[in-house]
Every structure is written in structure tokens, then in C-alpha cells.
Design a protein around this motif. Sequence first.
Motif, PDB file in Angstrom:
ATOM      1  N   LYS A 110       0.871  -1.263   0.046  1.00  0.00           N
ATOM      2  CA  LYS A 110      -0.105   0.151  -0.094  1.00  0.00           C
ATOM      3  C   LYS A 110       0.920   1.153   0.085  1.00  0.00           C
ATOM      4  N   PHE A 111       1.841   1.248   0.625  1.00  0.00           N
ATOM      5  CA  PHE A 111       2.876   2.468   0.937  1.00  0.00           C
ATOM      6  C   PHE A 111       3.376   2.622  -0.414  1.00  0.00           C
ATOM      7  N   ARG A 165       1.025   4.235  -2.814  1.00  0.00           N
ATOM      8  CA  ARG A 165       0.341   5.799  -2.594  1.00  0.00           C
ATOM      9  C   ARG A 165       1.623   6.691  -2.684  1.00  0.00           C
ATOM     10  N   TYR A 166       2.760   6.360  -2.544  1.00  0.00           N
ATOM     11  CA  TYR A 166       4.078   7.067  -2.426  1.00  0.00           C
ATOM     12  C   TYR A 166       4.083   7.702  -3.782  1.00  0.00           C
ATOM     13  N   LEU A 173       7.531  10.454   7.484  1.00  0.00           N
ATOM     14  CA  LEU A 173       6.334  10.531   6.727  1.00  0.00           C
ATOM     15  C   LEU A 173       4.967   9.692   7.562  1.00  0.00           C
ATOM     16  N   GLY A 182       1.904   7.680   7.866  1.00  0.00           N
ATOM     17  CA  GLY A 182       0.667   6.881   7.082  1.00  0.00           C
ATOM     18  C   GLY A 182      -0.568   6.596   7.934  1.00  0.00           C
ATOM     19  N   ASP A 183      -1.742   6.797   7.627  1.00  0.00           N
ATOM     20  CA  ASP A 183      -2.828   6.763   8.496  1.00  0.00           C
ATOM     21  C   ASP A 183      -3.863   5.807   7.602  1.00  0.00           C
ATOM     22  N   LEU A 238      -5.138   4.389   2.493  1.00  0.00           N
ATOM     23  CA  LEU A 238      -4.009   4.832   3.243  1.00  0.00           C
ATOM     24  C   LEU A 238      -4.046   6.419   2.552  1.00  0.00           C
ATOM     25  N   ARG A 239      -3.471   7.429   3.814  1.00  0.00           N
ATOM     26  CA  ARG A 239      -3.093   8.579   3.480  1.00  0.00           C
ATOM     27  C   ARG A 239      -1.809   8.870   3.928  1.00  0.00           C
ATOM     28  N   ILE A 240      -0.814   9.424   3.308  1.00  0.00           N
ATOM     29  CA  ILE A 240       0.398   9.660   3.577  1.00  0.00           C
ATOM     30  C   ILE A 240       0.795  11.359   3.718  1.00  0.00           C
ATOM     31  N   CYS A 246      -6.621  12.497  11.850  1.00  0.00           N
ATOM     32  CA  CYS A 246      -6.838  10.929  11.750  1.00  0.00           C
ATOM     33  C   CYS A 246      -8.141  10.680  12.475  1.00  0.00           C
TER      34      CYS A 246
END
Length: 94
Positions: A24-25, A28-29, A40, A42-43, A49-51, A75
Amino acid sequence: MIIETEFGNFELIKNYRDAFDLVKFTERYVDVAFDRYTFLVGDMASDILRIKGFSQDPKGVNGYKKIPDYINESCNHNCPFYVLKRIKDKETKV
């Protein structure tokens, strides 16, 4: 724990509720947006996933000292999250 990615190496500082997922990271990165940040966060909310990036300067607009405020205010309550710190190349050479 050291995380090796195609975007560089990171130290996993906090992994609340096992939030970190390398796949997922990586999805989204965005290097143009996040390469300039040292930290960074991530939540996860609704399995998305939001970064968010934070700088090394503690007094900056996005300084790393604002990470707790971001987690508490932006968050979802008790959501899984993680904090990564970018490791410079010279720090990884032994």
C-alpha cells in the motif's frame, strides 16, 4: 526496524495497530511530493492509506514536532497509523 523501498530506506519509528503495509505504501507514494520530507506519517481510514510528510525542522510549518497534533486532529480516532523516518544514504553505509 529498517524498511527498504524503491524510494529509499526508512526507519519505522511507530507502527500503531500494525498499520504499515509495504504494498500500500508503494502504491500511494509519490516521489515528487514526498521525497523532500524526512518524516512520513501514514494513516488508514476505510482501508485507504493517507500519507503526510513532515520536515526535519522542528519549528517549520510541517515540522516533525507537529506529528502528534496531526494524528490527534486529522486522523480518525484510534485508527492504525505509522511514522517513518527517511535514512540518508551515508547513514546506511557501514
